[in-house]
Design a protein around this motif. Structure first.
Motif, PDB file in Angstrom:
ATOM      1  N   LEU A  32       0.860  -1.183   0.000  1.00  0.00           N
ATOM      2  CA  LEU A  32       0.000   0.000   0.000  1.00  0.00           C
ATOM      3  C   LEU A  32       0.899   1.236   0.000  1.00  0.00           C
ATOM      4  N   GLN A  33       0.749   2.065  -1.059  1.00  0.00           N
ATOM      5  CA  GLN A  33       1.591   3.252  -1.198  1.00  0.00           C
ATOM      6  C   GLN A  33       0.791   4.513  -0.925  1.00  0.00           C
ATOM      7  N   LYS A  34       1.520   5.603  -0.722  1.00  0.00           N
ATOM      8  CA  LYS A  34       0.876   6.890  -0.477  1.00  0.00           C
ATOM      9  C   LYS A  34      -0.052   7.274  -1.631  1.00  0.00           C
ATOM     10  N   ASP A  35       0.354   6.972  -2.851  1.00  0.00           N
ATOM     11  CA  ASP A  35      -0.476   7.276  -4.025  1.00  0.00           C
ATOM     12  C   ASP A  35      -1.829   6.606  -3.952  1.00  0.00           C
ATOM     13  N   ASP A  36      -1.845   5.401  -3.398  1.00  0.00           N
ATOM     14  CA  ASP A  36      -3.109   4.667  -3.268  1.00  0.00           C
ATOM     15  C   ASP A  36      -4.047   5.416  -2.322  1.00  0.00           C
ATOM     16  N   VAL A  37      -3.482   5.988  -1.276  1.00  0.00           N
ATOM     17  CA  VAL A  37      -4.289   6.781  -0.343  1.00  0.00           C
ATOM     18  C   VAL A  37      -4.835   8.015  -1.050  1.00  0.00           C
ATOM     19  N   ALA A  38      -3.966   8.673  -1.838  1.00  0.00           N
ATOM     20  CA  ALA A  38      -4.387   9.867  -2.579  1.00  0.00           C
ATOM     21  C   ALA A  38      -5.517   9.520  -3.546  1.00  0.00           C
ATOM     22  N   SER A  39      -5.389   8.383  -4.224  1.00  0.00           N
ATOM     23  CA  SER A  39      -6.432   7.955  -5.161  1.00  0.00           C
ATOM     24  C   SER A  39      -7.751   7.683  -4.446  1.00  0.00           C
ATOM     25  N   ALA A  40      -7.662   7.033  -3.289  1.00  0.00           N
ATOM     26  CA  ALA A  40      -8.870   6.723  -2.523  1.00  0.00           C
ATOM     27  C   ALA A  40      -9.564   8.009  -2.078  1.00  0.00           C
ATOM     28  N   VAL A  41      -8.757   8.981  -1.657  1.00  0.00           N
ATOM     29  CA  VAL A  41      -9.314  10.265  -1.226  1.00  0.00           C
ATOM     30  C   VAL A  41     -10.021  10.951  -2.389  1.00  0.00           C
ATOM     31  N   ALA A  42      -9.363  10.930  -3.555  1.00  0.00           N
ATOM     32  CA  ALA A  42      -9.937  11.582  -4.740  1.00  0.00           C
ATOM     33  C   ALA A  42     -11.249  10.921  -5.149  1.00  0.00           C
ATOM     34  N   ALA A  43     -11.353   9.616  -4.931  1.00  0.00           N
ATOM     35  CA  ALA A  43     -12.517   8.862  -5.387  1.00  0.00           C
ATOM     36  C   ALA A  43     -13.680   8.900  -4.406  1.00  0.00           C
ATOM     37  N   THR A  44     -13.487   9.493  -3.226  1.00  0.00           N
ATOM     38  CA  THR A  44     -14.532   9.450  -2.190  1.00  0.00           C
ATOM     39  C   THR A  44     -14.958  10.861  -1.800  1.00  0.00           C
ATOM     40  N   ASP A  45     -16.232  11.164  -2.045  1.00  0.00           N
ATOM     41  CA  ASP A  45     -16.753  12.512  -1.772  1.00  0.00           C
ATOM     42  C   ASP A  45     -16.513  12.994  -0.350  1.00  0.00           C
ATOM     43  N   ILE A  46     -16.836  12.130   0.629  1.00  0.00           N
ATOM     44  CA  ILE A  46     -16.736  12.583   2.019  1.00  0.00           C
ATOM     45  C   ILE A  46     -15.292  12.781   2.469  1.00  0.00           C
ATOM     46  N   PHE A  47     -14.328  12.360   1.637  1.00  0.00           N
ATOM     47  CA  PHE A  47     -12.922  12.578   1.974  1.00  0.00           C
ATOM     48  C   PHE A  47     -12.370  13.834   1.296  1.00  0.00           C
ATOM     49  N   ASP A  48     -13.282  14.675   0.759  1.00  0.00           N
ATOM     50  CA  ASP A  48     -12.837  15.895   0.078  1.00  0.00           C
ATOM     51  C   ASP A  48     -11.967  16.777   0.966  1.00  0.00           C
ATOM     52  N   PHE A  49     -12.260  16.775   2.274  1.00  0.00           N
ATOM     53  CA  PHE A  49     -11.507  17.641   3.187  1.00  0.00           C
ATOM     54  C   PHE A  49     -10.038  17.224   3.281  1.00  0.00           C
ATOM     55  N   LEU A  50      -9.701  16.064   2.716  1.00  0.00           N
ATOM     56  CA  LEU A  50      -8.330  15.563   2.793  1.00  0.00           C
ATOM     57  C   LEU A  50      -7.514  15.824   1.529  1.00  0.00           C
ATOM     58  N   VAL A  51      -8.170  16.349   0.489  1.00  0.00           N
ATOM     59  CA  VAL A  51      -7.506  16.455  -0.814  1.00  0.00           C
ATOM     60  C   VAL A  51      -6.190  17.228  -0.723  1.00  0.00           C
ATOM     61  N   ASN A  52      -6.213  18.373  -0.064  1.00  0.00           N
ATOM     62  CA  ASN A  52      -4.987  19.173   0.045  1.00  0.00           C
ATOM     63  C   ASN A  52      -3.920  18.463   0.869  1.00  0.00           C
ATOM     64  N   LEU A  53      -4.356  17.681   1.841  1.00  0.00           N
ATOM     65  CA  LEU A  53      -3.429  17.008   2.727  1.00  0.00           C
ATOM     66  C   LEU A  53      -2.646  15.915   2.006  1.00  0.00           C
ATOM     67  N   VAL A  54      -3.304  15.189   1.121  1.00  0.00           N
ATOM     68  CA  VAL A  54      -2.628  14.054   0.488  1.00  0.00           C
ATOM     69  C   VAL A  54      -1.850  14.457  -0.752  1.00  0.00           C
ATOM     70  N   THR A  55      -2.014  15.714  -1.202  1.00  0.00           N
ATOM     71  CA  THR A  55      -1.232  16.140  -2.358  1.00  0.00           C
ATOM     72  C   THR A  55      -0.204  17.194  -1.976  1.00  0.00           C
ATOM     73  N   GLU A  56      -0.007  17.385  -0.646  1.00  0.00           N
ATOM     74  CA  GLU A  56       0.998  18.350  -0.206  1.00  0.00           C
ATOM     75  C   GLU A  56       2.389  17.786  -0.423  1.00  0.00           C
ATOM     76  N   PRO A  57       3.332  18.685  -0.722  1.00  0.00           N
ATOM     77  CA  PRO A  57       4.712  18.224  -0.886  1.00  0.00           C
ATOM     78  C   PRO A  57       5.260  17.703   0.428  1.00  0.00           C
ATOM     79  N   LEU A  58       6.178  16.732   0.385  1.00  0.00           N
ATOM     80  CA  LEU A  58       6.683  16.068   1.570  1.00  0.00           C
ATOM     81  C   LEU A  58       7.527  16.959   2.459  1.00  0.00           C
TER      82      LEU A  58
END
Lengths: 160, 118
Positions: free
Chosen positions: B77-103
């Motif tokens: 399970l990679q970080k990208d998979d988490v980002a994809s899951a967030v993008a695909a789930t409406d109620i996880f919209d509040f996380l979009v900026n968090l999972v695409t922030e630079p490291l």
């Protein structure tokens, strides 16, 4: 660096929860674990903010469990809200039981949380038993005194 | 902070797990307090509710992320998979900026910084 970790949920706990629902052969990258750690922390802040707004609007100072359930529902986490409402109900029941058991040893008055007649009877019974035990104990500790009060015949209670 | 362990057995039906809370209540309370200036008083039961709610959240996010991992025919399970899951789930919209922030933690970087590998 220590401060950074303290503002997040502990990664060990997060990792454990993740492992428990993934198949045994699954692997988790460190980055993925950190990301979910941050997401879960953000989740708390997000829901708390919503709950806190509601309290503020209703002029209440304390954010309670019901507010969290409401916020969960309002933000689209309906299934969590339902599960948490049940969980909260059971937790409150547990707390009531706990308080009732400790109150029966201290108070003469009934616990106000219960309207159940059966429970009231148990409470009364508990108090009476305790009082009886106390009397017995006193008799054991100061038998002479009690004999003096009760019978007045003990030779040791008469003036020398 | 109280950590009732006895009743957790009663409530284990919810998640199938027994034992004390999975997440530390004191830490949860700290995070709640930091979420806003107007969060002043928190009842004892609120962190306990969150302890369970976060568990459900982590489980759901993990499950959805793992679905992405499987789609990629991988076992890690990679970080990208988490980002994809967030993008695909409406109620996880509040996380979009968090999972695409630079490291590197540069919060001023524009949200368009692309660190997701394709």
């Amino acid at each position: 660096m220590v401060d950074e970790q303290e503002r997040l949920l502990p990664i060990a706990n997060v990792g454990r929860i993740m492992k428990e629902i993934l198949p045994p052969s699954a692997k988790i990258s460190k980055e993925a674990k950190q990301t979910i750690q941050e997401c879960a922390t953000e989740f708390i802040g997000f829901v708390t903010g919503e709950a806190s707004d509601r309290c503020h609007k209703e002029n209440r100072k304390t954010v309670n469990g019901d507010d969290i359930c409401w916020a969960l529902s309002n933000l689209g986490f309906d299934n969590y809200a339902e599960a948490m409402a049940r969980y909260l109900h059971k937790y409150r029941e547990y707390e009531r039981e706990k308080n009732r058991n400790s109150n029966s040893n201290n108070n003469q008055t009934l616990a106000t949380t219960s309207g159940d007649n059966k429970d009231d009877e148990e409470l009364h019974f508990g108090i009476e038993e305790q009082q009886v035990r106390q009397v017995e104990t006193h008799q054991n500790l100061a038998p002479l005194e009690f004999q003096f009060i009760d019978k007045g015949k003990s030779s040791t209670s008469e003036p020398a | 902070m109280r950590q009732p362990g006895i009743y957790s057995g009663m409530l284990s039906g919810l998640s199938g797990k027994t034992g004390p809370h999975s997440l530390p209540l004191a830490r949860i309370k700290k995070i709640m307090k930091k979420s806003g200036d107007d969060v002043k008083m928190i009842s004892g039961e609120a962190p306990i509710v969150f302890s369970k709610a976060c568990e459900l959240f982590i489980e759901e996010l993990t499950r959805r992320s793992w679905m992405m991992t499987m789609q990629g025919k991988r076992r890690t399970l990679q970080k990208d998979d988490v980002a994809s899951a967030v993008a695909a789930t409406d109620i996880f919209d509040f996380l979009v900026n968090l999972v695409t922030e630079p490291l590197n933690g540069d919060e001023d970087a524009p949200g368009g910084t692309d660190i997701i590998e394709h």
